[in-house]
Design a protein around this motif. Structure first.
Motif, PDB file in Angstrom:
ATOM      1  N   SER A  69       0.848  -1.197   0.000  1.00  0.00           N
ATOM      2  CA  SER A  69       0.000   0.000   0.000  1.00  0.00           C
ATOM      3  C   SER A  69       0.881   1.245   0.000  1.00  0.00           C
ATOM      4  CB  SER A  69      -0.892  -0.006   1.250  1.00  0.00           C
ATOM      5  OG  SER A  69      -1.454   1.276   1.490  1.00  0.00           O
ATOM      6  N   ASN A  70       0.745   2.056  -1.040  1.00  0.00           N
ATOM      7  CA  ASN A  70       1.534   3.287  -1.031  1.00  0.00           C
ATOM      8  C   ASN A  70       1.092   4.201   0.112  1.00  0.00           C
ATOM      9  OD1 ASN A  70      -0.888   4.210  -2.286  1.00  0.00           O
ATOM     10  ND2 ASN A  70       0.201   5.391  -3.854  1.00  0.00           N
ATOM     11  N   GLY A  71      -0.218   4.288   0.359  1.00  0.00           N
ATOM     12  CA  GLY A  71      -0.711   5.164   1.418  1.00  0.00           C
ATOM     13  C   GLY A  71      -0.210   4.770   2.798  1.00  0.00           C
ATOM     14  N   LEU A 130       3.908   6.692  -6.638  1.00  0.00           N
ATOM     15  CA  LEU A 130       2.699   7.486  -6.873  1.00  0.00           C
ATOM     16  C   LEU A 130       1.855   6.927  -8.019  1.00  0.00           C
ATOM     17  CD1 LEU A 130       4.248  11.076  -6.622  1.00  0.00           C
ATOM     18  CD2 LEU A 130       2.847   9.920  -4.888  1.00  0.00           C
ATOM     19  N   LEU A 131       2.485   6.393  -9.040  1.00  0.00           N
ATOM     20  CA  LEU A 131       1.777   6.082 -10.290  1.00  0.00           C
ATOM     21  C   LEU A 131       1.523   4.587 -10.419  1.00  0.00           C
ATOM     22  CD1 LEU A 131       3.619   8.533 -12.694  1.00  0.00           C
ATOM     23  CD2 LEU A 131       1.571   8.920 -11.321  1.00  0.00           C
ATOM     24  N   THR A 132       0.474   4.269 -11.171  1.00  0.00           N
ATOM     25  CA  THR A 132       0.044   2.878 -11.336  1.00  0.00           C
ATOM     26  C   THR A 132       0.733   2.239 -12.548  1.00  0.00           C
ATOM     27  OG1 THR A 132      -1.862   3.908 -12.377  1.00  0.00           O
ATOM     28  CG2 THR A 132      -2.201   2.929 -10.233  1.00  0.00           C
ATOM     29  N   PRO A 133       0.737   0.891 -12.586  1.00  0.00           N
ATOM     30  CA  PRO A 133       1.342   0.209 -13.735  1.00  0.00           C
ATOM     31  C   PRO A 133       0.690   0.638 -15.058  1.00  0.00           C
ATOM     32  CG  PRO A 133       0.943  -1.341 -11.952  1.00  0.00           C
ATOM     33  CD  PRO A 133       0.287  -0.049 -11.546  1.00  0.00           C
ATOM     34  N   CYS A 134       1.513   0.823 -16.077  1.00  0.00           N
ATOM     35  CA  CYS A 134       0.986   1.142 -17.402  1.00  0.00           C
ATOM     36  C   CYS A 134       0.081   0.000 -17.861  1.00  0.00           C
ATOM     37  CB  CYS A 134       2.124   1.385 -18.398  1.00  0.00           C
ATOM     38  SG  CYS A 134       3.329   0.041 -18.544  1.00  0.00           S
ATOM     39  N   PHE A 154       0.619  -3.600 -16.272  1.00  0.00           N
ATOM     40  CA  PHE A 154      -0.616  -4.086 -15.644  1.00  0.00           C
ATOM     41  C   PHE A 154      -0.986  -5.461 -16.195  1.00  0.00           C
ATOM     42  CE2 PHE A 154      -5.146  -4.605 -15.103  1.00  0.00           C
ATOM     43  CZ  PHE A 154      -5.329  -4.241 -13.784  1.00  0.00           C
ATOM     44  N   ASP A 185      -8.315  -6.633 -10.579  1.00  0.00           N
ATOM     45  CA  ASP A 185      -8.810  -5.493  -9.798  1.00  0.00           C
ATOM     46  C   ASP A 185      -8.043  -5.301  -8.487  1.00  0.00           C
ATOM     47  OD1 ASP A 185     -10.829  -4.552 -11.495  1.00  0.00           O
ATOM     48  OD2 ASP A 185     -12.273  -6.019 -10.735  1.00  0.00           O
ATOM     49  N   THR A 196      -1.456   0.463  -6.737  1.00  0.00           N
ATOM     50  CA  THR A 196      -0.307   1.249  -7.159  1.00  0.00           C
ATOM     51  C   THR A 196       0.960   0.461  -6.828  1.00  0.00           C
ATOM     52  OG1 THR A 196      -1.555   3.261  -6.640  1.00  0.00           O
ATOM     53  CG2 THR A 196       0.822   3.488  -6.937  1.00  0.00           C
TER      54      THR A 196
END
Lengths: 194, 194
Positions: A48-50, A89-93, A112, A127, A131
């Motif tokens: 979890s990034n958060g 910060l960013l998600t898999p392409c 992804f 699903d 991130t």
């Protein structure tokens, strides 16, 4: 100690046992690798990034920092890092990000799709891919909050080493997006060290 | 148009139909509200800070920005914002974060526990609660990446308005953590507008 090779624009998944070290190497330089980690005993527990930003109190993660799960447990600790520049910060392409950012290029399933395929045998649904911790990815945050994706600063042979705090399912890619990798696609190497 | 009240340190969940507006008001000022959004037709589709940062290309989200799902669809659009200072980096406070950050204070289930209870009737499991969009939360990012949690800059009556791009299950709290709210706990008000 054997060296595993992730070919350009592909991915892999494997078990990393508690206490084992994962060394991820950028053999040619300027190449991103998206990393995911799940509790091998229950993949609903996931990086979890958060939670990581909560407990580490920084978005600039390097040696000594820990990567936390959605259940507030440590999954991985960064024990060595020759680059010191990664993104969380960013998600898999993905197919959707290719359509959005590269409308003139062929659509690719991206990190992804590669992660989804590699992780399916471990019971991870698409699903449930959050991130990722994007090794060597260079995403400066401007003072006004704006993000940009710059080429990685990693040189050939640069690496990061992470120690597992619990048995983990790891997903790992050689990233497929143009901007993230300075416009070319290269392999990623990794080793599991006891 | 009726005004709903979320009492201090509690939470709520409800359906927001496509096209409806959600107005979230900080009635006394300096109070955070954690917001989650799920596709009401399939709650495995959920708000994603990473996908939002991807497409909006900023971590500073305000009027005109959209909040994206893990499936690269827009869930909500910010159509009005009297504050312009929100956070999408940190996770909802929880029993674990209370133990970590406030070891001398009584443990509280926090926004995480409040969201988990409110969202359970909609089929959302606690493990599926991601990083929330934290309305009015003030988390400056230092040039070196360090994060700190400052009191919100919201004044009494400040608000944000979001339009649903699809039928959503919304989770919303009056935040329970000391640092996020300047040391006190206040209610949050909200309205659904057609």
């Amino acid at each position: 100690m054997s060296l595993h090779v992730i070919p350009p624009r592909s991915g892999a998944a494997f078990i990393l046992r508690a206490g084992q070290l994962l060394k991820v190497i950028d053999p040619m330089g300027v190449q991103v690798s998206d990393l995911l980690a799940f509790n091998a005993a229950d993949v609903r527990e996931v990086i979890s990034n958060g939670r990581t930003f909560d407990y580490e109190e920084t978005i600039a993660l390097t040696t000594g920092h820990r990567l936390w799960s959605n259940r507030s447990n440590v999954l991985l600790e960064i024990v060595e890092d020759s680059v010191g520049q990664h993104d969380f910060l960013l998600t898999p392409c993905s197919e959707a990000t290719f359509r959005h950012f590269y409308p003139d290029q062929p659509v690719h399933r991206g990190c992804f799709g590669n992660l989804a395929e590699a992780l399916a045998p471990y019971g991870v649904e698409p699903d449930a891919i959050p991130t990722a911790f994007n090794l060597f990815m260079n995403v400066p945050v401007a003072p006004d909050g704006a993000l940009q994706v710059d080429p990685p600063v990693s040189a050939p042979g640069d690496f990061i080493v992470l120690r597992a705090a619990m048995d983990c399912v790891i997903g790992l890619t050689a990233c497929s997006a143009y901007a993230s990798n300075g416009g070319s696609f290269k392999p990623i190497h990794y080793q599991l060290l006891d």
